[in-house]
Scaffold this motif. Structure first.
Motif, PDB file in Angstrom:
ATOM      1  N   UNK A 170      14.169 -76.699  37.760  1.00  0.00           N
ATOM      2  CA  UNK A 170      12.905 -76.430  38.451  1.00  0.00           C
ATOM      3  C   UNK A 170      13.349 -75.540  39.658  1.00  0.00           C
ATOM      4  N   UNK A 171      14.216 -75.890  40.313  1.00  0.00           N
ATOM      5  CA  UNK A 171      14.694 -75.432  41.651  1.00  0.00           C
ATOM      6  C   UNK A 171      15.033 -73.916  41.508  1.00  0.00           C
ATOM      7  N   UNK A 172      15.752 -73.752  40.547  1.00  0.00           N
ATOM      8  CA  UNK A 172      16.301 -72.488  40.330  1.00  0.00           C
ATOM      9  C   UNK A 172      15.640 -71.454  39.452  1.00  0.00           C
ATOM     10  N   UNK A 173      14.643 -71.987  38.695  1.00  0.00           N
ATOM     11  CA  UNK A 173      13.822 -71.011  37.762  1.00  0.00           C
ATOM     12  C   UNK A 173      12.322 -71.419  37.871  1.00  0.00           C
ATOM     13  N   UNK A 174      11.774 -72.537  38.080  1.00  0.00           N
ATOM     14  CA  UNK A 174      10.313 -72.964  38.069  1.00  0.00           C
ATOM     15  C   UNK A 174       9.758 -72.611  39.349  1.00  0.00           C
ATOM     16  N   UNK A 175      10.447 -72.996  40.317  1.00  0.00           N
ATOM     17  CA  UNK A 175       9.792 -72.578  41.872  1.00  0.00           C
ATOM     18  C   UNK A 175       9.739 -71.239  41.947  1.00  0.00           C
ATOM     19  N   UNK A 176      10.802 -70.407  41.858  1.00  0.00           N
ATOM     20  CA  UNK A 176      10.674 -69.072  41.930  1.00  0.00           C
ATOM     21  C   UNK A 176       9.688 -68.381  41.114  1.00  0.00           C
ATOM     22  N   UNK A 177       9.524 -68.747  39.981  1.00  0.00           N
ATOM     23  CA  UNK A 177       8.511 -68.278  39.034  1.00  0.00           C
ATOM     24  C   UNK A 177       6.975 -68.552  39.649  1.00  0.00           C
ATOM     25  N   UNK A 178       6.685 -69.837  40.182  1.00  0.00           N
ATOM     26  CA  UNK A 178       5.635 -70.285  40.623  1.00  0.00           C
ATOM     27  C   UNK A 178       5.379 -69.452  41.889  1.00  0.00           C
ATOM     28  N   UNK A 179       6.219 -69.292  42.706  1.00  0.00           N
ATOM     29  CA  UNK A 179       6.278 -68.229  44.043  1.00  0.00           C
ATOM     30  C   UNK A 179       5.862 -67.087  43.788  1.00  0.00           C
ATOM     31  N   UNK A 180       6.373 -66.468  42.679  1.00  0.00           N
ATOM     32  CA  UNK A 180       6.198 -65.025  42.450  1.00  0.00           C
ATOM     33  C   UNK A 180       4.974 -64.807  41.859  1.00  0.00           C
ATOM     34  N   UNK A 181       4.179 -65.966  40.958  1.00  0.00           N
ATOM     35  CA  UNK A 181       2.829 -65.683  40.680  1.00  0.00           C
ATOM     36  C   UNK A 181       1.978 -66.052  41.841  1.00  0.00           C
ATOM     37  N   UNK A 182       1.984 -67.093  42.753  1.00  0.00           N
ATOM     38  CA  UNK A 182       1.171 -67.137  43.761  1.00  0.00           C
ATOM     39  C   UNK A 182       1.244 -65.804  44.744  1.00  0.00           C
ATOM     40  N   UNK A 183       2.399 -65.349  45.072  1.00  0.00           N
ATOM     41  CA  UNK A 183       2.472 -64.262  45.819  1.00  0.00           C
ATOM     42  C   UNK A 183       2.023 -62.798  45.214  1.00  0.00           C
TER      43      UNK A 183
END
Length: 115
Positions: A31-44
């Motif tokens: 989650x830290x290395x794949x999920x969190x950057x993915x969610x951050x990209x969607x929100x940004x």
């Protein structure tokens, strides 16, 4: 028949590269290395695309807008203004009781309605 070893083969030259280290740590913290950057990209992306979407709808609103009375009547800058009273008096001055009905000439081959 001999069985295969359960240990994966990791070449010594590839174990120090960045992709190899990322793949190894991704298995430990997915989650830290794949999920969190993915969610951050969607929100940004949502925040960055909001002004672009607003521009799109503003452009559409400029094309489709409410027309004024002059635009409805087709009066531009080069045309005269229409006064309803003036038009009324022009029509009232005409003699509408003295008229004659005339047939419109038909095009060749067109049915003229005469039996």
């Amino acid at each position: 028949m001999p069985t295969f070893q359960s240990k994966r083969f990791i070449p010594t030259s590839a174990s120090g590269t960045l992709p190899a280290r990322y793949r190894a740590s991704l298995q430990r913290h997915p989650f830290l290395l794949f999920g969190l950057p993915f969610i951050a990209t969607m929100v940004a992306g949502s925040f960055f695309l909001t002004p672009a979407t607003a521009l799109r709808y503003e452009k559409h609103d400029r094309k489709v807008r409410q027309m004024t009375k002059d635009e409805e009547l087709g009066i531009g800058k080069d045309r005269r203004r229409v006064d309803m009273r003036e038009e009324y008096y022009k029509l009232a001055a005409k003699d509408l009781d003295d008229w004659e009905q005339k047939r419109v000439k038909r095009l060749p081959g067109e049915h003229d309605g005469i039996l």
